[in-house]
Design a protein around this motif. Structure first.
Motif, PDB file in Angstrom:
ATOM      1  N   ALA A  43       2.041  29.544  25.985  1.00 36.93           N
ATOM      2  CA  ALA A  43       2.429  27.961  24.968  1.00 36.93           C
ATOM      3  C   ALA A  43       3.209  27.369  25.870  1.00 36.93           C
ATOM      4  CB  ALA A  43       3.729  28.986  24.366  1.00 36.93           C
ATOM      5  N   GLY A  44       4.178  27.976  26.794  1.00 39.41           N
ATOM      6  CA  GLY A  44       4.305  25.876  27.511  1.00 39.41           C
ATOM      7  C   GLY A  44       3.382  25.729  28.843  1.00 39.41           C
ATOM      8  N   ASP A  45       2.308  26.993  28.461  1.00 39.41           N
ATOM      9  CA  ASP A  45       1.598  25.997  29.081  1.00 39.41           C
ATOM     10  C   ASP A  45       0.282  25.055  28.777  1.00 39.41           C
ATOM     11  OD1 ASP A  45       1.844  27.528  32.229  1.00 39.41           O
ATOM     12  OD2 ASP A  45       0.335  28.781  31.978  1.00 39.41           O
ATOM     13  N   ARG A  46       0.220  25.634  27.369  1.00 40.07           N
ATOM     14  CA  ARG A  46      -0.591  24.492  26.060  1.00 40.07           C
ATOM     15  C   ARG A  46       0.153  23.325  25.652  1.00 40.07           C
ATOM     16  NH1 ARG A  46      -3.955  27.935  27.115  1.00 40.07           N
ATOM     17  NH2 ARG A  46      -4.835  29.296  26.072  1.00 40.07           N
ATOM     18  N   ASP A  49      -0.622  20.886  28.922  1.00 37.61           N
ATOM     19  CA  ASP A  49      -1.469  20.110  28.414  1.00 37.61           C
ATOM     20  C   ASP A  49      -1.515  19.185  27.404  1.00 37.61           C
ATOM     21  OD1 ASP A  49      -2.381  22.074  30.805  1.00 37.61           O
ATOM     22  OD2 ASP A  49      -3.326  23.339  29.872  1.00 37.61           O
ATOM     23  N   SER A  50      -0.821  19.230  26.625  1.00 38.20           N
ATOM     24  CA  SER A  50      -0.709  18.627  25.394  1.00 38.20           C
ATOM     25  C   SER A  50      -0.026  17.638  25.893  1.00 38.20           C
ATOM     26  CB  SER A  50      -0.331  19.187  24.205  1.00 38.20           C
ATOM     27  OG  SER A  50      -0.580  20.418  23.527  1.00 38.20           O
ATOM     28  N   PHE A  51       1.167  17.655  26.448  1.00 40.06           N
ATOM     29  CA  PHE A  51       1.527  16.574  26.714  1.00 40.06           C
ATOM     30  C   PHE A  51       0.640  15.714  27.920  1.00 40.06           C
ATOM     31  CE2 PHE A  51       4.890  15.046  29.873  1.00 40.06           C
ATOM     32  CZ  PHE A  51       5.827  14.007  29.643  1.00 40.06           C
ATOM     33  N   LYS A  52       0.605  15.874  28.773  1.00 40.15           N
ATOM     34  CA  LYS A  52      -0.483  15.522  29.420  1.00 40.15           C
ATOM     35  C   LYS A  52      -2.233  14.630  28.960  1.00 40.15           C
ATOM     36  CE  LYS A  52      -0.352  18.717  33.621  1.00 40.15           C
ATOM     37  NZ  LYS A  52      -1.425  18.947  34.232  1.00 40.15           N
ATOM     38  N   GLU A  53      -2.412  15.361  27.159  1.00 38.29           N
ATOM     39  CA  GLU A  53      -3.448  14.309  27.028  1.00 38.29           C
ATOM     40  C   GLU A  53      -3.041  13.564  26.009  1.00 38.29           C
ATOM     41  OE1 GLU A  53      -6.349  15.699  22.761  1.00 38.29           O
ATOM     42  OE2 GLU A  53      -5.305  17.127  23.869  1.00 38.29           O
ATOM     43  N   PHE A  54      -1.294  13.674  25.377  1.00 39.59           N
ATOM     44  CA  PHE A  54      -0.832  12.828  25.151  1.00 39.59           C
ATOM     45  C   PHE A  54      -0.656  11.390  26.170  1.00 39.59           C
ATOM     46  CE2 PHE A  54       3.107  10.968  23.944  1.00 39.59           C
ATOM     47  CZ  PHE A  54       3.235   9.808  22.906  1.00 39.59           C
ATOM     48  N   VAL A 116       7.377  11.721  20.458  1.00 42.16           N
ATOM     49  CA  VAL A 116       7.915  12.729  20.129  1.00 42.16           C
ATOM     50  C   VAL A 116       7.291  13.868  19.264  1.00 42.16           C
ATOM     51  CG1 VAL A 116       9.927  13.335  19.755  1.00 42.16           C
ATOM     52  CG2 VAL A 116       9.005  15.087  21.265  1.00 42.16           C
ATOM     53  N   PHE A 117       7.366  12.750  17.853  1.00 40.06           N
ATOM     54  CA  PHE A 117       6.342  13.616  16.445  1.00 40.06           C
ATOM     55  C   PHE A 117       4.972  13.677  17.294  1.00 40.06           C
ATOM     56  CE2 PHE A 117      10.721  12.469  15.286  1.00 40.06           C
ATOM     57  CZ  PHE A 117      11.519  13.311  14.086  1.00 40.06           C
ATOM     58  N   GLN A 118       4.560  12.676  17.702  1.00 47.18           N
ATOM     59  CA  GLN A 118       3.059  12.917  18.229  1.00 47.18           C
ATOM     60  C   GLN A 118       2.549  13.768  19.172  1.00 47.18           C
ATOM     61  OE1 GLN A 118       1.560   7.854  19.157  1.00 47.18           O
ATOM     62  NE2 GLN A 118      -0.211   9.047  18.924  1.00 47.18           N
ATOM     63  N   LEU A 119       3.708  13.949  19.768  1.00 49.30           N
ATOM     64  CA  LEU A 119       3.371  15.255  20.401  1.00 49.30           C
ATOM     65  C   LEU A 119       3.509  16.367  19.709  1.00 49.30           C
ATOM     66  CD1 LEU A 119       2.701  15.918  22.661  1.00 49.30           C
ATOM     67  CD2 LEU A 119       5.665  15.865  23.836  1.00 49.30           C
ATOM     68  N   ASP A 120       4.327  16.556  18.759  1.00 49.09           N
ATOM     69  CA  ASP A 120       4.191  17.837  17.797  1.00 49.09           C
ATOM     70  C   ASP A 120       2.829  17.803  17.631  1.00 49.09           C
ATOM     71  OD1 ASP A 120       4.613  18.742  15.290  1.00 49.09           O
ATOM     72  OD2 ASP A 120       6.733  19.741  16.164  1.00 49.09           O
ATOM     73  N   SER A 121       2.380  16.344  16.401  1.00 50.05           N
ATOM     74  CA  SER A 121       1.407  16.697  15.717  1.00 50.05           C
ATOM     75  C   SER A 121       0.204  17.280  16.994  1.00 50.05           C
ATOM     76  CB  SER A 121       1.069  15.414  15.132  1.00 50.05           C
ATOM     77  OG  SER A 121      -0.570  16.064  14.457  1.00 50.05           O
ATOM     78  N   ASN A 126      -3.235  21.743  19.110  1.00 53.28           N
ATOM     79  CA  ASN A 126      -4.192  22.372  20.013  1.00 53.28           C
ATOM     80  C   ASN A 126      -3.967  24.108  20.427  1.00 53.28           C
ATOM     81  OD1 ASN A 126      -4.945  20.263  21.031  1.00 53.28           O
ATOM     82  ND2 ASN A 126      -3.365  19.717  22.918  1.00 53.28           N
ATOM     83  N   LEU A 127      -2.900  24.095  18.814  1.00 58.18           N
ATOM     84  CA  LEU A 127      -2.413  25.671  18.943  1.00 58.18           C
ATOM     85  C   LEU A 127      -3.608  26.647  17.570  1.00 58.18           C
ATOM     86  CD1 LEU A 127       2.121  25.188  19.246  1.00 58.18           C
ATOM     87  CD2 LEU A 127       0.531  25.797  20.881  1.00 58.18           C
ATOM     88  N   GLU A 128      -3.296  25.406  17.466  1.00 59.32           N
ATOM     89  CA  GLU A 128      -4.473  25.977  16.384  1.00 59.32           C
ATOM     90  C   GLU A 128      -5.539  26.365  16.940  1.00 59.32           C
ATOM     91  OE1 GLU A 128      -4.915  23.466  13.117  1.00 59.32           O
ATOM     92  OE2 GLU A 128      -2.855  23.708  12.302  1.00 59.32           O
ATOM     93  N   LYS A 129      -6.336  25.465  17.712  1.00 64.98           N
ATOM     94  CA  LYS A 129      -6.953  26.040  18.465  1.00 64.98           C
ATOM     95  C   LYS A 129      -8.042  27.512  19.315  1.00 64.98           C
ATOM     96  CE  LYS A 129      -8.643  20.922  18.999  1.00 64.98           C
ATOM     97  NZ  LYS A 129      -8.792  20.436  20.035  1.00 64.98           N
ATOM     98  N   THR A 130      -6.265  28.066  20.136  1.00 65.76           N
ATOM     99  CA  THR A 130      -6.219  28.704  20.461  1.00 65.76           C
ATOM    100  C   THR A 130      -5.534  29.898  19.329  1.00 65.76           C
ATOM    101  OG1 THR A 130      -4.061  28.667  20.995  1.00 65.76           O
ATOM    102  CG2 THR A 130      -5.221  27.837  22.768  1.00 65.76           C
ATOM    103  N   GLY A 131      -5.380  30.252  18.251  1.00 66.35           N
ATOM    104  CA  GLY A 131      -4.512  31.118  17.689  1.00 66.35           C
ATOM    105  C   GLY A 131      -3.695  31.045  17.730  1.00 66.35           C
ATOM    106  N   MET A 132      -1.991  30.349  18.104  1.00 68.48           N
ATOM    107  CA  MET A 132      -1.365  30.590  18.727  1.00 68.48           C
ATOM    108  C   MET A 132      -0.756  29.575  17.281  1.00 68.48           C
ATOM    109  SD  MET A 132      -1.168  29.793  22.822  1.00 68.48           S
ATOM    110  CE  MET A 132       0.385  30.855  22.505  1.00 68.48           C
ATOM    111  N   ASN A 133       0.494  30.102  16.085  1.00 64.62           N
ATOM    112  CA  ASN A 133       1.450  29.140  15.208  1.00 64.62           C
ATOM    113  C   ASN A 133       2.907  29.943  14.985  1.00 64.62           C
ATOM    114  OD1 ASN A 133       0.933  31.830  14.088  1.00 64.62           O
ATOM    115  ND2 ASN A 133      -1.086  31.392  12.615  1.00 64.62           N
ATOM    116  N   GLY A 134       3.556  29.650  14.355  1.00 63.62           N
ATOM    117  CA  GLY A 134       4.866  29.980  14.234  1.00 63.62           C
ATOM    118  C   GLY A 134       5.374  29.211  14.982  1.00 63.62           C
TER     119      GLY A 134
END
Length: 441
Positions: A43-46, A49-54, A116-121, A126-134
């Motif tokens: 999850a940290g790696d994801r 990656d999301s932070f870099k994409e943002f 930070v809310f845009q990063l959260d979204s 990205n988590l949904e694509k990998t099946g991770m949630n919660g």
């Protein structure tokens, strides 16, 4: 004694169950911890990656007076806006892209443009694509751990590995997840543990029932042996006493041949009484020791043949001893019993006109005794059971045959005491062939 042994086995099983449960619990705890660490890292790696994409999207979409690049020496990193320009010496050219994102984050945060809310979204997508949630939310901390911004409730027990943000700010970004997620990811582990636990409990219950059944069977067999002792020893004693009276009486009216046969019968009955006593003691103690002596096998088998010819005049008996093996080293009592038992069974189950052939010979380092008949035979499914104590074949053809199911069980004990083996070949309607092999000494 039996009750005490059962209690010991039962408590050993309980102790084993406790040890297994402790071991499985420890394994589950360790597995859970490993899964949590794996999830935190993934999850940290994801998140990274999301932070870099943002940051890349912000750089492409925002029109900001900020830029960065390298000088001609390819080592000096230059960044800044229209007001101020800074320089950093890079150790490797590969650091250029990461350094650009770091200083760009510093600029966004200082200008209050980091959302930070845009990063959260973006992270949730990205988590949904990998099946991770919660995901509960994202935390933004400063260099000393103070929370600067937060999204969502951020109540959970799983925190991802921190992602570093900024060059001068030294901020850290963490994502927080609810604990039940890890259990959903370990559902197959838990199902396997549950199945193992219930299977072990089932085996323990089955073992307890088997032990109780064995205990009850042992009690029945003990009572059966006591009954057998009463039923065998009393008639043998009465017959022996009657024969002594006939042979030793003063007024003899028997011919020499009749007298000789009576003496032979007396000798055989005494030997049978001795065998019966030995067999009963062995069945009680489960111990048997053979004493090898030189046995006149021709005489022994001849006496057995004569006895059976008197008892079963309608049976056709053939006895054969290999020349040169007339005096092997055998236990006279037990080997005699082997021959009597196998021949008696062959006649008993030999049909209306029983034919039995007994052969004794030497093969390499073994003495071999074979008893063959052309009787009713046995199905293959019972061949491994006939040597058990108190086992009798359940068949209509042998329903009227008397017996306790002890003869072959004792015969196998005798053969085992010799260090030999006993085999049987049989088929329904084709007769049986018993083969006894005893190591020659």
């Amino acid at each position: 004694m039996m009750k005490g042994n059962i209690r010991i086995v039962f408590f050993l099983c309980i102790g084993l169950l406790i040890c297994v449960l402790i071991g499985q619990g420890g394994w589950l705890y360790k597995t859970r911890k490993m899964e949590i660490n794996r999830f935190r890292q993934e999850a940290g790696d994801r998140l990274g990656d999301s932070f870099k994409e943002f940051l890349d999207e912000e750089w492409m979409t925002r029109k900001v007076p900020f830029s960065y690049g390298l000088k001609e020496d390819k080592k000096t990193f230059v960044y800044g806006d229209s007001c101020r320009v800074r320089e950093i010496t890079l150790s490797f050219v590969d650091q250029f892209r990461e350094m650009g994102r770091a200083v760009f984050y510093d600029y966004l945060y200082e200008q209050h443009n980091f959302d930070v809310f845009q990063l959260d979204s973006l992270y949730r997508k990205n988590l949904e694509k990998t099946g991770m949630n919660g995901l509960s939310g994202i935390l933004l901390r400063d260099s000393v751990g103070q929370v600067l911004e937060v999204t969502g409730v951020c109540e959970g027990e799983i925190r991802t590995v921190s992602v570093e943000a900024g060059y001068r700010c030294r901020h850290r970004i963490e994502a927080v997840f609810q604990l039940p997620l890890i259990f959903r990811s370990m559902i197959w582990h838990l199902v396997g543990e549950g199945m193992f636990f219930f299977a072990f409990i089932g085996c323990l219950v089955w073992l307890w029932k088997a032990i109780r059944l064995t205990w009850q069977s042992a009690n029945v067999q003990t009572m059966g042996i006591a009954h057998l002792e009463h039923e065998l020893k009393k008639p043998l004693a009465a017959v022996t006493s009657a024969l002594e009276g006939i042979v030793n009486r003063k007024n003899r009216e028997l011919t020499a041949i009749q007298e000789e046969k009576l003496k032979m019968v007396e000798v055989r009955i005494r030997k049978m009484a001795e065998i019966t006593d030995t067999m009963l003691v062995t069945l009680k103690n489960s111990r048997l020791e053979v004493e090898r002596v030189s046995v006149d096998i021709v005489q022994e088998i001849g006496m057995v043949a004569e006895m059976f010819r008197i008892l079963y005049p309608y049976a056709r008996l053939e006895f054969q001893v290999e020349t040169g093996e007339e005096k092997p080293l055998l236990d006279q009592v037990y080997f005699n019993y082997l021959v009597i038992n196998l021949v008696d069974n062959a006649i008993k189950y030999g049909g209306d006109e029983p034919w039995v052939k007994v052969v004794f010979y030497r093969e390499n380092w073994d003495w071999v005794l074979t008893v063959t008949d052309r009787g009713i035979g046995m199905p293959e499914r019972v061949l491994k059971r006939i040597f058990r104590q108190f086992y009798r074949v359940k068949d209509k053809k042998v329903k009227n045959k008397t017996g306790f199911g002890l003869g072959l069980a004792f015969a196998k004990k005798v053969v085992n005491a010799y260090g030999g083996e006993i085999r049987v070949e049989s088929a329904p309607g084709k007769g049986s062939r018993f083969e006894v092999r005893i190591k020659a000494e």
